[in-house]
Design an enzyme around this catalytic site. Structure first.
Site, short mmCIF file in Angstrom:
data_model
loop_
_atom_site.label_atom_id
_atom_site.label_comp_id
_atom_site.label_asym_id
_atom_site.label_seq_id
_atom_site.Cartn_x
_atom_site.Cartn_y
_atom_site.Cartn_z
N CYS A 17 -7.38 5.58 -8.07
CA CYS A 17 -7.02 6.11 -6.76
C CYS A 17 -6.79 7.61 -6.77
O CYS A 17 -6.26 8.15 -7.75
CB CYS A 17 -5.77 5.41 -6.26
SG CYS A 17 -5.85 5.20 -4.50
N CYS A 75 0.86 -1.18 0.00
CA CYS A 75 0.00 0.00 0.00
C CYS A 75 0.91 1.24 0.00
O CYS A 75 1.29 1.72 1.07
CB CYS A 75 -0.85 -0.09 1.26
SG CYS A 75 -2.14 1.11 1.40
C1 LIG Z 1 -3.73 4.85 5.60
C2 LIG Z 1 -4.44 4.28 4.42
C3 LIG Z 1 -5.00 5.12 3.48
C4 LIG Z 1 -5.67 4.60 2.38
N1 LIG Z 1 -6.18 5.46 1.47
C5 LIG Z 1 -6.83 4.97 0.40
C6 LIG Z 1 -7.40 5.87 -0.56
O1 LIG Z 1 -7.31 7.08 -0.42
N2 LIG Z 1 -8.04 5.35 -1.62
C7 LIG Z 1 -8.17 4.01 -1.79
O2 LIG Z 1 -8.77 3.58 -2.76
N3 LIG Z 1 -7.64 3.13 -0.92
C8 LIG Z 1 -6.98 3.58 0.18
N4 LIG Z 1 -6.46 2.69 1.08
C9 LIG Z 1 -6.56 1.25 0.80
C10 LIG Z 1 -7.93 0.61 1.22
O3 LIG Z 1 -8.98 1.26 0.52
C11 LIG Z 1 -8.17 0.72 2.72
O4 LIG Z 1 -7.17 0.01 3.40
C12 LIG Z 1 -9.55 0.16 3.15
O5 LIG Z 1 -9.81 0.59 4.46
C13 LIG Z 1 -9.62 -1.34 3.10
O6 LIG Z 1 -10.92 -1.73 3.42
P1 LIG Z 1 -11.22 -3.15 4.09
O7 LIG Z 1 -12.69 -3.17 4.38
O8 LIG Z 1 -10.63 -4.24 3.30
O9 LIG Z 1 -10.41 -3.13 5.50
P2 LIG Z 1 -10.62 -2.17 6.73
O10 LIG Z 1 -11.20 -0.87 6.33
O11 LIG Z 1 -9.30 -2.17 7.43
O12 LIG Z 1 -11.70 -2.90 7.63
C14 LIG Z 1 -11.47 -4.13 8.29
C15 LIG Z 1 -12.37 -4.19 9.50
O13 LIG Z 1 -12.38 -5.52 10.04
C16 LIG Z 1 -12.24 -5.45 11.45
N5 LIG Z 1 -11.66 -6.72 11.91
C17 LIG Z 1 -10.47 -7.26 11.53
N6 LIG Z 1 -10.30 -8.45 12.14
C18 LIG Z 1 -11.38 -8.65 12.90
C19 LIG Z 1 -11.79 -9.73 13.77
N7 LIG Z 1 -11.02 -10.82 13.95
N8 LIG Z 1 -12.98 -9.62 14.41
C20 LIG Z 1 -13.76 -8.52 14.25
N9 LIG Z 1 -13.44 -7.49 13.44
C21 LIG Z 1 -12.26 -7.55 12.77
C22 LIG Z 1 -11.32 -4.24 11.66
O14 LIG Z 1 -11.43 -3.74 12.97
C23 LIG Z 1 -11.89 -3.26 10.62
O15 LIG Z 1 -12.97 -2.53 11.13
C24 LIG Z 1 -5.78 3.18 2.19
C25 LIG Z 1 -5.20 2.34 3.14
C26 LIG Z 1 -4.54 2.87 4.25
C27 LIG Z 1 -3.92 1.92 5.25
#
Ligand SMILES: Cc1cc2nc3c(=O)[nH]c(=O)nc-3n(C[C@H](O)[C@H](O)[C@H](O)COP(=O)(O)OP(=O)(O)OC[C@H]3O[C@@H](n4cnc5c(N)ncnc54)[C@H](O)[C@@H]3O)c2cc1C
Length: 423
Positions: free
Chosen positions: A353, A158
């Site tokens: 993005c 990332c």
């Molecule tokens: C700092 C940062 C900035 C980013 N900016 C962008 C951007 O501008 N544009 C873009 O397109 N992408 C961006 N990304 C990439 C991506 O879009 C994000 O990481 C996004 O939040 C991923 O979504 P997700 O639902 O896969 O994971 P997450 O949003 O991380 O959600 C996962 C959820 O699962 C929960 N969870 C995990 N394990 C467990 C468990 N065992 N039991 C219960 N709950 C659990 C966590 O607490 C969390 O709430 C960014 C990533 C980061 C790290």
């Protein structure tokens, strides 16, 4: 009546719960499980880390909003999944499901690098808590200016947020009129600036190099961090064969590097579900080949690497891709549960993005994500900074209203003119 559990209420999971409920209607049960009671909008974390955004602005209580749509919320960390018996364990209790949607995002693998991460000596912006703690370190930097290191560790996938943070920090330090006291170095496992885990996108190399140069930020590519100690980072710079080229000892008053990601333990431990890094293996319909009643989307899914690099890097999973994966899951669950049909909806492997740069921004589009591509497009301007602010607003509103309109399709693609590009 079918019971669908969505595990993880992040950028992917919370909209997925709304969309699945909308597709299945009231005759079926949707339960959303998350370890924290609030939804947190991860893409805005870089702003929190320099004090431009308050945590409250990107945080909403999950239960209050999802319950309005008839979705049950269970707050707790899932400890294990018994995929053979359709059960998971949360808060010490067994919960049954008919279908499971895994959206657990990444596990942050700081432990791969000695001294890395908030439990060691570098900051992170990957979670809101990390960003808040990084903000304290930023405030200490304002009091005591000195060298800064920003970037991405070996194995990271990332890279966008690392660049974002470097440019945002540069702007915040200029605003504070102390930038001249803060030498900055961008340290990255990418083989070249602007690779982004994607083999570059259009002119991303020359444009990001130019931006770093304009802002007096030096860089080290093909970087593998050997160790971090209090205020000091030892970095090995590799050549294109992956052999040691030179060693660097970097002193810092503030350092923020993105870690490698892997899958969270509860998911990674399920036999035959994941690849060796703990990412869920899915077919083109986001369904597990090993467990046909398990679907997965977001950062926790396995996607193929774009190319080998001298220092290991991964491929990013970005918002548009995640949004389409979740829409596909909702439609596939409807096909199976209501229509008695096979799943047919697919997500997209397109990377779109928006990266904020403090006072300007950069947008990139890679269609498909893996080169050679039909479209590679990269553009810079203040409008991207403004689009990113608007994007947060739309996304937070969507999380409150529970409407399932696709934010990327409706706003970002239109704003970028992608529909025109695709023609
Ligand atoms: C700092 C940062 C900035 C980013 N900016 C962008 C951007 O501008 N544009 C873009 O397109 N992408 C961006 N990304 C990439 C991506 O879009 C994000 O990481 C996004 O939040 C991923 O979504 P997700 O639902 O896969 O994971 P997450 O949003 O991380 O959600 C996962 C959820 O699962 C929960 N969870 C995990 N394990 C467990 C468990 N065992 N039991 C219960 N709950 C659990 C966590 O607490 C969390 O709430 C960014 C990533 C980061 C790290």
């Amino acid at each position: 009546m079918a019971k669908v559990i969505v595990l993880g209420a992040g950028t992917g999971g919370m909209p997925a719960a709304y969309e699945i409920k909308e597709q299945l209607g009231n005759g079926h049960e949707v339960v959303l499980i998350n370890e924290k009671p609030e939804f947190r909008f991860v893409p805005s974390n870089p702003w929190v880390a320099v004090g431009w955004k308050k945590a409250e602005a990107i945080t909403i209580p999950i239960e209050k909003y999802v319950s309005k749509k008839g979705i049950q919320f269970l707050c707790g960390r899932v400890e294990s999944i018994d995929a053979n018996n359709n059960q998971l364990t949360v808060n010490g209790e067994q919960v049954d499901y008919d279908y499971l949607v895994i959206a657990t995002g990444p596990k942050l693998a700081f432990s791969n690098i000695p001294g890395a991460g908030p439990d060691g000596f570098t900051q992170s912006i990957c979670t809101l808590d990390h960003a808040l703690s990084s903000y304290k370190d930023f405030q200490a930097l304002l009091e005591n200016p000195g060298p800064v290191v920003v970037g991405a560790f070996q194995g990271a996938s990332c890279f966008g947020p690392a660049y974002e943070y470097a440019f945002i920090l540069d702007k915040a330090l200029r605003d504070a009129k102390i930038r001249h006291k803060v030498p900055m170095t961008f340290v990255t496992s990418e083989p070249y600036i602007g690779h982004l885990g994607l083999g570059g996108v259009g002119d991303s190399k020359s444009m990001l190099e130019s931006d770093l140069r304009h802002r007096d930020i030096k860089w080290i590519c093909n970087a593998s961090v050997d160790e971090v100690q209090q205020g000091k980072m030892n970095v090995s710079e590799m050549n294109h064969k992956g052999e040691l080229d030179s060693k660097h000892e970097l002193n810092f008053n503030h350092a923020m590097l993105i870690p490698p990601f892997s899958g969270v333990d509860a998911v990674a431990n399920v036999e035959s579900l994941c690849n060796p890094k703990g990412f869920v293996i899915t077919d083109e319909f986001q369904r597990s080949p090993a467990y046909p009643n398990i679907f997965s989307g977001g950062v926790c899914v396995a996607i193929p690497p774009v190319e080998d690099t001298p220092v290991p890097t991964g491929t990013p999973k970005t918002g548009y891709m995640i949004e389409t994966m979740m829409t596909a899951i909702a439609h596939n669950l409807k096909s199976i549960i209501i229509d008695g049909a096979e799943p047919s909806a697919k997500g997209t492997w397109q990377a779109i993005c928006l990266a904020d740069m403090g006072d300007t921004g950069a947008a990139f589009v890679a269609i498909p994500q893996i080169p050679p591509r039909n479209i590679t497009w990269y553009k810079k301007g203040k409008w991207v900074h403004l689009a990113k602010i608007a994007f947060e607003k739309y996304f937070m509103r969507k999380m409150k209203t529970g409407n399932s309109e696709p934010v990327y399709e409706k706003y970002i693609l239109k704003a970028l003119g992608i529909e025109r590009l695709e023609k």
